[in-house]
Write an enzyme that holds these catalytic residues in place. Structure first.
Site, PDB file in Angstrom:
ATOM      1  N   HIS A 245       3.798 -52.308  -7.618  1.00 41.11           N
ATOM      2  CA  HIS A 245       4.531 -53.210  -6.723  1.00 41.11           C
ATOM      3  C   HIS A 245       4.108 -54.647  -7.028  1.00 41.11           C
ATOM      4  CE1 HIS A 245       6.391 -54.986  -3.329  1.00 41.11           C
ATOM      5  NE2 HIS A 245       5.274 -55.190  -2.648  1.00 41.11           N
TER       6      HIS A 245
ATOM      7  N   CYS B 240       7.475 -52.231   1.702  1.00 40.56           N
ATOM      8  CA  CYS B 240       7.388 -52.430   0.248  1.00 40.56           C
ATOM      9  C   CYS B 240       7.173 -51.127  -0.518  1.00 40.56           C
ATOM     10  CB  CYS B 240       6.275 -53.403  -0.097  1.00 40.56           C
ATOM     11  SG  CYS B 240       6.640 -55.068   0.437  1.00 40.56           S
TER      12      CYS B 240
ATOM     13  N   ASN C 109       8.145 -61.282  -4.947  1.00 43.15           N
ATOM     14  CA  ASN C 109       8.095 -59.964  -4.299  1.00 43.15           C
ATOM     15  C   ASN C 109       9.477 -59.651  -3.735  1.00 43.15           C
ATOM     16  OD1 ASN C 109       7.647 -57.743  -2.702  1.00 43.15           O
ATOM     17  ND2 ASN C 109       5.883 -58.587  -1.614  1.00 43.15           N
TER      18      ASN C 109
HETATM   19  O1  UT7 Z   1       4.288 -56.736  -0.354  1.00 42.43           O
HETATM   20  C1  UT7 Z   1       3.779 -56.305   0.868  1.00 42.43           C
HETATM   21  C2  UT7 Z   1       2.341 -56.506   0.988  1.00 42.43           C
HETATM   22  N1  UT7 Z   1       2.004 -57.911   0.921  1.00 42.43           N
HETATM   23  C3  UT7 Z   1       0.982 -58.283   0.167  1.00 42.43           C
HETATM   24  O2  UT7 Z   1       0.404 -57.504  -0.530  1.00 42.43           O
HETATM   25  C4  UT7 Z   1       0.574 -59.741   0.262  1.00 42.43           C
HETATM   26  C5  UT7 Z   1      -0.926 -59.840   0.327  1.00 42.43           C
HETATM   27  N2  UT7 Z   1      -1.406 -61.171   0.542  1.00 42.43           N
HETATM   28  C6  UT7 Z   1      -1.377 -62.144  -0.393  1.00 42.43           C
HETATM   29  O3  UT7 Z   1      -0.834 -61.951  -1.454  1.00 42.43           O
HETATM   30  C7  UT7 Z   1      -2.076 -63.439  -0.101  1.00 42.43           C
HETATM   31  O4  UT7 Z   1      -2.830 -63.314   1.078  1.00 42.43           O
HETATM   32  C8  UT7 Z   1      -1.129 -64.671   0.032  1.00 42.43           C
HETATM   33  C9  UT7 Z   1      -0.518 -65.015  -1.301  1.00 42.43           C
HETATM   34  C10 UT7 Z   1      -0.046 -64.390   1.054  1.00 42.43           C
HETATM   35  C11 UT7 Z   1      -1.924 -65.891   0.495  1.00 42.43           C
HETATM   36  O5  UT7 Z   1      -2.992 -66.120  -0.405  1.00 42.43           O
HETATM   37  P1  UT7 Z   1      -4.495 -66.275   0.109  1.00 42.43           P
HETATM   38  O6  UT7 Z   1      -5.310 -66.517  -1.085  1.00 42.43           O
HETATM   39  O7  UT7 Z   1      -4.823 -65.078   0.942  1.00 42.43           O
HETATM   40  O8  UT7 Z   1      -4.412 -67.571   0.981  1.00 42.43           O
HETATM   41  P2  UT7 Z   1      -4.790 -67.779   2.515  1.00 42.43           P
HETATM   42  O9  UT7 Z   1      -3.723 -67.261   3.404  1.00 42.43           O
HETATM   43  O10 UT7 Z   1      -6.195 -67.303   2.741  1.00 42.43           O
HETATM   44  O11 UT7 Z   1      -4.800 -69.349   2.604  1.00 42.43           O
HETATM   45  C12 UT7 Z   1      -5.766 -70.140   1.896  1.00 42.43           C
HETATM   46  C13 UT7 Z   1      -5.398 -71.603   2.057  1.00 42.43           C
HETATM   47  C14 UT7 Z   1      -5.154 -72.014   3.501  1.00 42.43           C
HETATM   48  O12 UT7 Z   1      -5.614 -73.326   3.678  1.00 42.43           O
HETATM   49  P3  UT7 Z   1      -7.016 -73.639   4.365  1.00 42.43           P
HETATM   50  O13 UT7 Z   1      -6.974 -73.003   5.705  1.00 42.43           O
HETATM   51  O14 UT7 Z   1      -8.056 -72.990   3.460  1.00 42.43           O
HETATM   52  O15 UT7 Z   1      -7.080 -75.125   4.381  1.00 42.43           O
HETATM   53  C15 UT7 Z   1      -3.653 -71.999   3.613  1.00 42.43           C
HETATM   54  O16 UT7 Z   1      -3.176 -72.855   4.614  1.00 42.43           O
HETATM   55  O17 UT7 Z   1      -4.201 -71.872   1.353  1.00 42.43           O
HETATM   56  C16 UT7 Z   1      -3.257 -72.476   2.238  1.00 42.43           C
HETATM   57  N3  UT7 Z   1      -1.921 -72.084   1.844  1.00 42.43           N
HETATM   58  C17 UT7 Z   1      -1.211 -72.759   0.949  1.00 42.43           C
HETATM   59  N4  UT7 Z   1      -1.465 -73.877   0.253  1.00 42.43           N
HETATM   60  C18 UT7 Z   1      -0.516 -74.315  -0.589  1.00 42.43           C
HETATM   61  C19 UT7 Z   1      -1.214 -70.988   2.248  1.00 42.43           C
HETATM   62  N5  UT7 Z   1      -0.020 -70.965   1.629  1.00 42.43           N
HETATM   63  C20 UT7 Z   1       0.009 -72.049   0.817  1.00 42.43           C
HETATM   64  C21 UT7 Z   1       0.953 -72.557  -0.076  1.00 42.43           C
HETATM   65  N6  UT7 Z   1       0.651 -73.692  -0.761  1.00 42.43           N
HETATM   66  N7  UT7 Z   1       2.148 -71.955  -0.298  1.00 42.43           N
END
Ligand code: UT7
Length: 336
Positions: free
Chosen positions: A256, A116, A286
């Site tokens: 970004h 990225c 993204n």
């Molecule tokens: O561009 C290159 C670099 N990349 C980045 O900078 C991305 C950095 N990361 C992020 O932006 C975030 O970590 C994400 C957007 C990818 C995910 O958000 P998060 O707040 O970190 O969510 P998480 O992975 O901690 O998941 C929290 C909960 C989980 O459920 P439980 O275990 O708490 O029951 C996931 O299963 O949200 C759930 N979840 C979703 N729920 C509904 C994960 N994806 C989804 C979804 N819809 N699409």
């Protein structure tokens, strides 16, 4: 001797017409518009549809438009660099395919991959060619067809990414406009959190790699988030300090577009109000290498000659960085 700086003298973007909305994603996976919006800021992303349509399609549209806008003949281009993680093929370089499609015959062209942060790294590399004095018209393309490596059954990644890209023209400037300096960083220990397992020489494609879905983006979101939010804010603050820039001196932050929460944290750290921050993540998600130049393209008519602009990115690798540049022209005088 007069110092030569590399100045951006034009920008043009292209996104495919198909809009994959949060509402459509709700019909494909267990997610909600509310979750995607509050956790990422994304409302829709563009998808490049059609057989044999690769990243070069995006790059070609962007570069053809750039040549037209800047009234440049293809044969005048000395160098074209394409930053991408989704090349059309392993080889030749997507940059070569774009050059061929655009009639660019006299240029050196190659791809760069810094995930990225690729556009930022490529822009810095291109600037060195211009500063050398030997390259007068250089194009840097940032483009990705992320939909080609995203698993649309994996809700943690498929809601984030989109397709698109843009290209900038760089030319020598001796009046103090253009790229001033950059801080770029790499930490290879980050590989485990964000990579594509198969398809390269370490694990060539096989039935097994396909059955195990190893050709898709593997991202451990929370870990990447923690590194991204800290490092993007730190490096943005560091580039301000390096150049003695106070918050009031900065006209625009070009971040970004990975997650609105990361963008907000970076802007806060720099002491900037959101009206100075380019944000289009809600429309495109993204686009990996496309994010920074797409922002410059969309905001071009608001940019004034002499504006102090900070670009910053974070990506797989890990790679991250920030660049300070002085904008070289009044964007509102350019025909779109
Ligand atoms: O561009 C290159 C670099 N990349 C980045 O900078 C991305 C950095 N990361 C992020 O932006 C975030 O970590 C994400 C957007 C990818 C995910 O958000 P998060 O707040 O970190 O969510 P998480 O992975 O901690 O998941 C929290 C909960 C989980 O459920 P439980 O275990 O708490 O029951 C996931 O299963 O949200 C759930 N979840 C979703 N729920 C509904 C994960 N994806 C989804 C979804 N819809 N699409």
């Amino acid at each position: 001797m007069t110092k030569i700086q590399a100045a951006i003298t034009g920008v043009n973007g292209w996104v495919p017409p198909y809009r994959l909305t949060n509402a459509e994603l709700e019909t494909m996976i267990d997610t909600s518009d509310e979750w995607i919006t509050t956790r990422t800021g994304i409302k829709e992303r563009r998808i490049l549809k059609g057989e044999k349509m690769g990243t070069s399609v995006i790059g070609t549209h962007a570069v053809k438009g750039l040549l037209e806008k800047t009234k440049t003949k293809p044969e005048e281009i000395d160098l074209l660099i394409c930053a991408t993680v989704t090349p059309d093929m392993q080889y030749p370089a997507t940059a070569n395919i774009i050059s061929e499609n655009c009639g660019i015959k006299n240029a050196l062209s190659f791809d760069m991959n810094a995930a990225c942060s690729g556009f930022l790294f490529a822009l810095n590399t291109a600037a060195k060619y211009v500063e050398s004095g030997g390259y007068k018209k250089v194009i840097v393309v940032g483009a990705d067809k992320m939909s080609s490596i995203v698993d649309y059954t994996d809700r943690a990644t498929c809601v984030i990414f989109g397709d698109g890209g843009a290209a900038v023209m760089l030319e020598p400037n001796t009046e103090g406009y253009g790229i001033v300096n950059a801080l770029l960083h790499v930490d290879g220990s980050g590989m485990q959190y964000l990579h594509q397992v198969a398809g390269g020489s370490a694990m060539p494609p096989s039935h097994e790699t396909i059955d195990n879905k190893l050709h898709y983006v593997h991202q451990e979101g929370q870990s990447v988030f923690k590194f991204a939010v800290t490092n993007m804010a730190d490096v943005a603050a560091a580039i301000m300090e390096k150049n003695n820039l106070k918050s009031d001196d900065v006209a625009w932050l070009v971040p970004h577009q990975a997650n609105l929460r990361i963008i907000d944290a970076t802007a806060r750290r720099m002491g900037l109000n959101t009206d100075k921050v380019m944000i289009n993540i809600q429309r495109y998600g993204n686009t990996t290498n496309g994010t920074l130049p797409l922002c410059l393209w969309e905001w071009e008519d608001k940019l004034k000659k002499g504006d102090n602009i900070v670009l910053t990115a974070f990506g797989g690798g890990f790679t991250w960085g920030a660049m300070y540049l002085k904008w070289a022209y009044d964007g509102d005088k350019v025909a779109k």
